[in-house]
Scaffold this active site. Structure first.
Site, PDB file in Angstrom:
ATOM      1  CB  SER A  85      -1.031   0.090   1.336  1.00  0.00           C
ATOM      2  OG  SER A  85      -0.198   0.020   2.446  1.00  0.00           O
ATOM      3  CB  THR A 227      -0.956   6.336   4.724  1.00  0.00           C
ATOM      4  OG1 THR A 227      -2.010   6.779   3.844  1.00  0.00           O
ATOM      5  CG2 THR A 227       0.230   7.546   4.746  1.00  0.00           C
ATOM      6  CB  THR A 245      -0.033   6.583   0.704  1.00  0.00           C
ATOM      7  OG1 THR A 245      -0.964   5.524   0.312  1.00  0.00           O
ATOM      8  CG2 THR A 245      -0.540   7.854   0.186  1.00  0.00           C
ATOM      9  NE  ARG A 255      -8.212   9.709  -3.234  1.00  0.00           N
ATOM     10  CZ  ARG A 255      -7.705   9.078  -1.894  1.00  0.00           C
ATOM     11  NH1 ARG A 255      -6.525   8.451  -2.207  1.00  0.00           N
ATOM     12  NH2 ARG A 255      -8.280   9.037  -0.666  1.00  0.00           N
ATOM     13  CB  THR A 278      -3.176   6.188   8.154  1.00  0.00           C
ATOM     14  OG1 THR A 278      -3.447   5.074   7.144  1.00  0.00           O
ATOM     15  CG2 THR A 278      -3.895   5.437   9.411  1.00  0.00           C
ATOM     16  N   GLY A 279      -6.169   6.067   6.911  1.00  0.00           N
ATOM     17  CA  GLY A 279      -7.570   5.582   6.888  1.00  0.00           C
ATOM     18  C   GLY A 279      -8.254   6.158   5.521  1.00  0.00           C
TER      19      GLY A 279
END
Length: 369
Positions: A85, A227, A245, A255, A278-279
């Protein structure tokens, strides 16, 4: 009798006073221990080697910015260590390409890049933005051109793994995706060549009136988005933060998420502390959670954990099903964290003379474990 009562009162007063001194000294020792256990690294998720690299950089007299860069480089160079990721070969967008976001913040100076293509070490490019320019954020193809201009080699960021991941998504009808009541006119989607002199076909068809298309939003978790967020505090109390990330899997091309946005991905105040979030970045960035956390510590005198939990509660009150977490450290070495959706949320710390990072957990509406 009067003398007896007087002696009893004196005894009670001395006992109470000595107990207060004992309690106060105990609390002070706890704070002093945190202050002395420097340097300190805090990292999101179970990113062991990234934490170790950042910590060893500080122990070998590197700066806090050096530590952030070297720590994030581990994930960028070896993405398998960070759930694919972060870095190349993961999280393809809706055109099948991997793009990168990253930022560094130190002494209210920020360097960041968004939607970076063809350059593996996004955090290092972000550092060049910080050190060589007056800008804060450079994005897209121009970020790639900037990276090339300052000496970074170009390379493809897709791999067999990311291509296989993308092909499975296409075979599933390009679903799930991030459109609202709309879908692609072709799958796989086609990039539109921009030509101001002629009209172009839409890549989506709007069915909002009939509401015929119901796209299921991809689940946000550590395997399709994450991230690396790092906080670095050296033995002199200097502090920095950083993120890197490859963003949401199958995101709409172009994006940019929360990670490279100062105050959202991370935020550092040299007099107070630093935080990283993060999330679900599209939701989190609407609240500037890292900056809010540090501001609550500064202006409301909240502890790191209370500040992080307060911000998480605010986000959750608007988006009850959100996923995310915040890590935070004060300049005197007090660590805090809060989470929503991830239960528990894991993170790594390493400090003082420790030889290896420690794995910690925070649970929803709970303290650290």
């Amino acid at each position: 009798c009067v003398w007896i009562m007087f002696l009893i009162l004196v005894f009670i007063f001395l006992f109470a006073f000595s107990s207060l001194i004992f309690i106060t000294i105990g609390f002070y020792k706890s704070e002093t221990k945190n202050k002395s256990d420097l340097p300190l690294i805090v990292t999101t998720w179970e990113f062991y080697n990234a934490t170790l690299e950042a910590f060893n950089t500080l122990k070998n007299d590197g700066s806090v910015v050096d530590a952030i860069e070297k720590g994030c480089n581990v994930c960028e160079n070896f993405p398998e260590q960070c759930d694919f990721s972060v870095g190349y070969g993961g999280s393809p967008n809706d055109l099948g390409n991997t793009t990168l976001d990253a930022m560094i913040m130190h002494d209210f100076d920020v360097g960041s890049v968004g939607c970076l293509k063809f350059v593996k070490n996004a955090i290092s490019v972000a550092r060049k933005v910080l050190e060589l320019t007056e800008h804060t954020l450079i994005v897209g193809d121009d970020a790639t051109e900037f990276a090339k201009q300052v000496g970074f080699p170009l390379q493809y960021l897709t791999t067999n793994r990311s291509n296989d991941q993308y092909n499975k998504w296409v075979n599933n009808g390009c679903k799930p995706n991030f459109w609202k009541n709309q879908s692609y006119t072709s799958c796989p989607p086609k990039r539109i060549e921009i030509d101001p002199n002629r009209a172009t076909d839409n890549i989506i068809i709007n069915t909002d009136n009939n509401n015929n298309i119901h796209n299921e939003k991809p689940i946000i978790n550590k395997y399709n988005h994450d991230t690396i967020g790092q906080l670095a505090l050296d033995k002199n109390g200097k502090i920095a933060c950083g993120t890197s990330t490859n963003g949401l899997t199958f995101k709409i091309h172009g994006r940019v998420g929360d990670s490279p946005i100062a105050g959202s991905g991370c935020f550092a105040d040299p007099d107070v502390g630093a935080a990283s979030a993060t999330g679900d970045g599209d939701i989190f960035m609407r609240f500037a959670p890292a900056a809010q956390t540090v501001f609550l510590m500064k202006h409301n005198k909240f502890s790191p954990s209370k500040a992080a939990q307060t911000v998480i509660n605010q986000i959750k009150s608007y988006y009850p099903d959100v996923f995310g977490a915040i890590i935070v450290v004060s300049t005197n070495g007090v660590i805090g964290a809060a989470t929503v959706g991830y239960n528990p949320f894991p993170f790594m710390i390493q400090y003082g003379d420790s030889l290896t990072p420690e794995l910690k957990y925070v649970y929803e509406n709970s303290t650290l474990v």
